[in-house]
Design a protein around this motif. Structure first.
Motif, PDB file in Angstrom:
ATOM      1  N   GLY A 116      75.064   7.143 -10.068  1.00  0.00           N
ATOM      2  CA  GLY A 116      76.046   8.170  -9.742  1.00  0.00           C
ATOM      3  C   GLY A 116      77.178   8.207 -10.745  1.00  0.00           C
ATOM      4  O   GLY A 116      77.658   9.276 -11.136  1.00  0.00           O
ATOM      5  N   MET A 117      77.622   7.030 -11.197  1.00  0.00           N
ATOM      6  CA  MET A 117      78.662   6.958 -12.222  1.00  0.00           C
ATOM      7  C   MET A 117      78.189   7.603 -13.522  1.00  0.00           C
ATOM      8  O   MET A 117      78.969   8.288 -14.211  1.00  0.00           O
ATOM      9  N   VAL A 118      76.932   7.390 -13.857  1.00  0.00           N
ATOM     10  CA  VAL A 118      76.392   7.987 -15.083  1.00  0.00           C
ATOM     11  C   VAL A 118      76.376   9.508 -14.964  1.00  0.00           C
ATOM     12  O   VAL A 118      76.703  10.221 -15.926  1.00  0.00           O
ATOM     13  N   LEU A 463      84.373   8.584  -3.319  1.00  0.00           N
ATOM     14  CA  LEU A 463      83.351   7.871  -2.553  1.00  0.00           C
ATOM     15  C   LEU A 463      82.831   6.667  -3.322  1.00  0.00           C
ATOM     16  O   LEU A 463      82.681   5.571  -2.768  1.00  0.00           O
ATOM     17  N   VAL A 464      82.561   6.851  -4.603  1.00  0.00           N
ATOM     18  CA  VAL A 464      82.051   5.760  -5.430  1.00  0.00           C
ATOM     19  C   VAL A 464      83.062   4.620  -5.517  1.00  0.00           C
ATOM     20  O   VAL A 464      82.712   3.440  -5.379  1.00  0.00           O
ATOM     21  N   ALA A 465      84.320   4.955  -5.740  1.00  0.00           N
ATOM     22  CA  ALA A 465      85.351   3.915  -5.880  1.00  0.00           C
ATOM     23  C   ALA A 465      85.526   3.127  -4.591  1.00  0.00           C
ATOM     24  O   ALA A 465      85.663   1.894  -4.609  1.00  0.00           O
ATOM     25  N   MET A 466      85.523   3.820  -3.456  1.00  0.00           N
ATOM     26  CA  MET A 466      85.690   3.137  -2.179  1.00  0.00           C
ATOM     27  C   MET A 466      84.505   2.225  -1.886  1.00  0.00           C
ATOM     28  O   MET A 466      84.669   1.085  -1.437  1.00  0.00           O
ATOM     29  N   MET A 467      83.302   2.715  -2.162  1.00  0.00           N
ATOM     30  CA  MET A 467      82.109   1.897  -1.947  1.00  0.00           C
ATOM     31  C   MET A 467      82.130   0.660  -2.851  1.00  0.00           C
ATOM     32  O   MET A 467      81.730  -0.435  -2.435  1.00  0.00           O
ATOM     33  N   GLU A 468      82.590   0.815  -4.075  1.00  0.00           N
ATOM     34  CA  GLU A 468      82.627  -0.297  -5.011  1.00  0.00           C
ATOM     35  C   GLU A 468      83.492  -1.436  -4.485  1.00  0.00           C
ATOM     36  O   GLU A 468      83.087  -2.607  -4.489  1.00  0.00           O
ATOM     37  N   ALA A 469      84.699  -1.098  -4.024  1.00  0.00           N
ATOM     38  CA  ALA A 469      85.605  -2.122  -3.509  1.00  0.00           C
ATOM     39  C   ALA A 469      85.053  -2.778  -2.248  1.00  0.00           C
ATOM     40  O   ALA A 469      85.135  -4.004  -2.075  1.00  0.00           O
ATOM     41  N   ILE A 470      84.462  -1.980  -1.362  1.00  0.00           N
ATOM     42  CA  ILE A 470      83.938  -2.507  -0.100  1.00  0.00           C
ATOM     43  C   ILE A 470      82.722  -3.397  -0.336  1.00  0.00           C
ATOM     44  O   ILE A 470      82.587  -4.470   0.269  1.00  0.00           O
ATOM     45  N   MET A 540      77.331  21.505  -5.347  1.00  0.00           N
ATOM     46  CA  MET A 540      76.071  20.970  -5.842  1.00  0.00           C
ATOM     47  C   MET A 540      76.310  19.869  -6.873  1.00  0.00           C
ATOM     48  O   MET A 540      75.530  18.926  -6.991  1.00  0.00           O
ATOM     49  N   MET A 541      77.400  19.994  -7.633  1.00  0.00           N
ATOM     50  CA  MET A 541      77.761  18.920  -8.565  1.00  0.00           C
ATOM     51  C   MET A 541      78.112  17.648  -7.807  1.00  0.00           C
ATOM     52  O   MET A 541      77.753  16.542  -8.225  1.00  0.00           O
ATOM     53  N   VAL A 542      78.829  17.810  -6.710  1.00  0.00           N
ATOM     54  CA  VAL A 542      79.174  16.650  -5.883  1.00  0.00           C
ATOM     55  C   VAL A 542      77.913  16.004  -5.345  1.00  0.00           C
ATOM     56  O   VAL A 542      77.737  14.778  -5.405  1.00  0.00           O
ATOM     57  N   VAL A 543      77.014  16.819  -4.826  1.00  0.00           N
ATOM     58  CA  VAL A 543      75.765  16.303  -4.260  1.00  0.00           C
ATOM     59  C   VAL A 543      74.935  15.599  -5.326  1.00  0.00           C
ATOM     60  O   VAL A 543      74.346  14.538  -5.082  1.00  0.00           O
ATOM     61  N   ALA A 544      74.895  16.161  -6.532  1.00  0.00           N
ATOM     62  CA  ALA A 544      74.101  15.565  -7.616  1.00  0.00           C
ATOM     63  C   ALA A 544      74.607  14.184  -8.001  1.00  0.00           C
ATOM     64  O   ALA A 544      73.828  13.331  -8.445  1.00  0.00           O
ATOM     65  N   ALA A 545      75.912  13.936  -7.826  1.00  0.00           N
ATOM     66  CA  ALA A 545      76.468  12.619  -8.142  1.00  0.00           C
ATOM     67  C   ALA A 545      76.242  11.624  -7.014  1.00  0.00           C
ATOM     68  O   ALA A 545      76.096  10.421  -7.251  1.00  0.00           O
ATOM     69  N   VAL A 546      76.207  12.109  -5.775  1.00  0.00           N
ATOM     70  CA  VAL A 546      76.017  11.233  -4.609  1.00  0.00           C
ATOM     71  C   VAL A 546      74.533  11.009  -4.331  1.00  0.00           C
ATOM     72  O   VAL A 546      74.145   9.950  -3.826  1.00  0.00           O
ATOM     73  N   PHE A 547      73.710  11.971  -4.673  1.00  0.00           N
ATOM     74  CA  PHE A 547      72.271  11.926  -4.377  1.00  0.00           C
ATOM     75  C   PHE A 547      71.594  10.650  -4.882  1.00  0.00           C
ATOM     76  O   PHE A 547      70.803  10.046  -4.145  1.00  0.00           O
TER      77      PHE A 547
END
Length: 612
Positions: A116-118, A463-470, A540-547
């Protein structure tokens, strides 16, 4: 409990390809390489963190949210979330010498976060280099006796344009724009809209490719590609200029700015404290968002930069240093910007709040117009846009290197000696991003850029940042992570980091995320409101990063794990065998267990309970 009771580290081959040792140039990791010297890393990180947002976003936010009082929530957010997340990502990347995908050996179920980061970094590469293309356009346009956005005597101007007199001097029209014409427009605005962009009516009217912008975009990608040819070896040398030159220009512009009439009024508007604003939740949200976007956690770039450090580099000290330099630059840039904006307000007869803007409008409309009204406008315009160019390129170098490093780190499982093909892969990645960026060179390109700027790294980034810390704190275990970090530092990190990673940082990110959701409104660009189709493309950009996060979780549970659902979950959340220092000498030093048998690796499975 000893580390051999908790960790099993493996190599693909003993004493060689999988356990790279020192080379004659001082690299610890022969296969991936290291920074030649610590200063290379520091300047690259400063260049990555200090970008266009420091110049066109922070000053406006500070002025809008209470002036000097805004520095209070800004500082609190810096130490509660910004610095901790920055140091967290540096520790992850440096410990295993891998980029934003490889670090998720710490909890394999969540490796999709790295992908997702990529995706997010790829989005940023595509549209951010378009901003650099605009900068190149203005830089080349500045090579004229009178900068072309200074008056209304050009073929692209309309009858509503109100600006300088026809002789191109600094004499301005009598009266304010509002009193002269109800629909009056600035010459700098018309230059931006009608000449640079050739702006259409909206996203539904894309028009043709503008060849000038296309060539500028191509040049921007050629520059980025050439500077990435040798990876960190070449970037580490280029940044000695690109990371330091902006400070020289900012200092020159500050000296020029404070000597202009009206500069004091602009600086007063920028820093005048309005403490009553501290009771507004939006001010705290803006402070947190600015820290978040400025330092760049969850983009993957910090992992990438730190992955090329030597194992015992003091990443905690470097992370604090880089973060403070970044935030200090934002404050300093505010004085530079608002001294000139104050001059523009004085010169035009408008109040400062009618002149100040945020985003591209400040960099490509307001500030250029102010420069056009100065004596020596050509020189200062060239200086300003060259500064923007170096600021943007620094960020682009690291963001593109993040994408390339992820491809290399993952591709090594499928392509032998893939690191030797880095030049080819870099050229391919840059070429693909250039082609994907071509729609932004059309008449409707600014609408695509605005869409990507708002959606590509918004909700998904939070979402990515929060998941990383948790995940680091609660899935892998904060005590175990702190123990790993102490191996590199050779001392304990302290309770401050534990509290921030476990409580403060996730809470602040959660607050930002909720506030974004509650205050969500349709996206606009100037007087254009995006249609539902445009909003859909953004989501759709958001979904593509979370998918990738969800897809990889399903893939890992179904294909990589065995047993019942609970057994699969337990297995998938254990640190994998690759969560260990890259070099055998550091694994031995840290007490990691490696067993060789007949030139193959024998993996001894051990329980790795979360140790909170």
């Amino acid at each position: 409990m000893s580390k051999t009771d908790n960790y099993v580290a493996v190599d693909t081959e003993p004493n060689g390809h999988g356990s790279p040792g020192n080379d004659d140039n001082g690299d610890e990791n022969v296969e991936r390489g290291n920074w030649d010297r610590r200063l290379d890393f520091i300047l690259s990180s400063v260049g990555y963190a200090v970008g266009l947002g420091n110049v066109w976003r922070f000053p406006y936010l500070c002025y809008k949210n209470g002036g000097g009082a805004f520095l209070i929530p800004y500082t609190i957010m810096l130490f509660a979330a910004g610095i901790p997340l920055f140091v967290l990502e540096m520790g992850l990347g440096q410990f295993v010498s891998k980029g934003c995908v490889g670090v998720w050996a710490v909890a394999p179920l969540f490796k999709g976060i790295g992908f997702g980061m990529v995706v997010i970094s790829t989005y940023v590469c595509i549209y951010y280099n378009m901003i650099i293309a605009y900068t190149l356009f203005y830089f080349f346009a500045s090579f004229s006796k009178v900068v072309p956005w200074s008056d209304c005597d050009n073929y692209w101007n309309t009858e509503t344009c109100v600006g300088h007199s026809k002789n191109g001097t600094n004499e301005t029209t009598i009266g304010t724009i509002e009193t002269l014409h109800e629909n009056a427009t600035r010459p700098s605005q018309e230059f931006w809209d009608r000449y640079v962009l050739g702006r259409s009516e909206g996203l539904h009217e894309m028009g043709r490719v503008r060849w000038q912008l296309c060539l500028c975009l191509l040049l921007a990608w050629i520059i980025v590609c050439l500077c990435l040819i040798k990876g960190v070896k070449s970037v580490g040398k280029v940044v000695y200029f690109t990371a330091t030159f902006p400070y020289v220009v900012l200092f020159i512009l500050l000296i020029r700015g404070v000597t202009l009439p009206g500069a004091g009024k602009g600086i007063l508007f920028y820093m005048k404290p309005v403490f009553s604003r501290l009771g507004d939740a939006k001010v705290w949200k803006d402070a947190a968002v600015q820290i978040f976007y400025s330092l760049g956690p969850a983009w993957g770039g910090i992992h990438t930069l730190a992955s090329y450090n030597k194992f015992h580099n003091n990443f905690r000290r470097d992370g604090i240093t880089i973060s403070l330099i970044n935030c200090g630059t934002s404050v300093f840039a505010g004085f530079v910007i608002f001294s000139v904006v104050g001059f523009m307000a004085h010169d035009s007869g408008l109040p400062v709040d009618k002149v100040a803007e945020s985003g591209p409008g400040l960099a490509f409309v307001v500030y250029p117009e102010a420069l056009a009204r100065m004596p020596g406008s050509t020189f200062f315009s060239l200086l300003f846009f060259f500064m923007l160019l170096t600021l943007g390129l620094d960020t682009m170098f690291v963001t593109m290197e993040t994408v390339v490093t992820a491809v290399l780190d993952e591709g090594r499982y499928y392509i032998p000696n893939i690191y030797e093909k880095k030049l080819l892969i870099t050229v391919i990645c840059c070429s693909i991003c250039f082609l994907l960026g071509l729609p932004m060179t059309t008449n409707g390109g600014i609408y695509i850029l605005t869409l990507m700027d708002n959606y590509s790294a918004g909700f998904s980034l939070m979402l990515v940042a929060m998941m990383e810390a948790i995940i680091v704190s609660y899935v892998y275990g904060i005590n175990r992570f702190l123990s790993d970090m102490s191996i590199m530092l050779r001392y304990e990190m302290g309770i401050y980091w534990k509290v921030c990673w476990m409580v403060l940082s996730p809470f602040i990110i959660g607050f930002i995320f909720i506030f974004f959701c509650v205050t969500y409104a349709p996206l606009t660009y100037q007087d254009y409101t995006y249609s539902p189709v445009g909003e859909f493309l953004g989501w759709m950009m958001v979904v593509a990063a979370v998918f990738p996060i969800l897809v990889y979780m399903v893939y890992f549970l179904v294909q990589r794990a065995e047993g019942s659902i609970l057994e699969r979950l337990k297995y998938s959340m254990k640190a994998s065998n690759e969560w260990a220092p890259a070099l055998e000498k550091h694994r031995i030093e840290g007490g990691y267990q490696v067993i060789y048998q007949d030139n193959k690796v024998k993996v001894e499975q051990m329980d790795q309970a979360v140790n909170l």
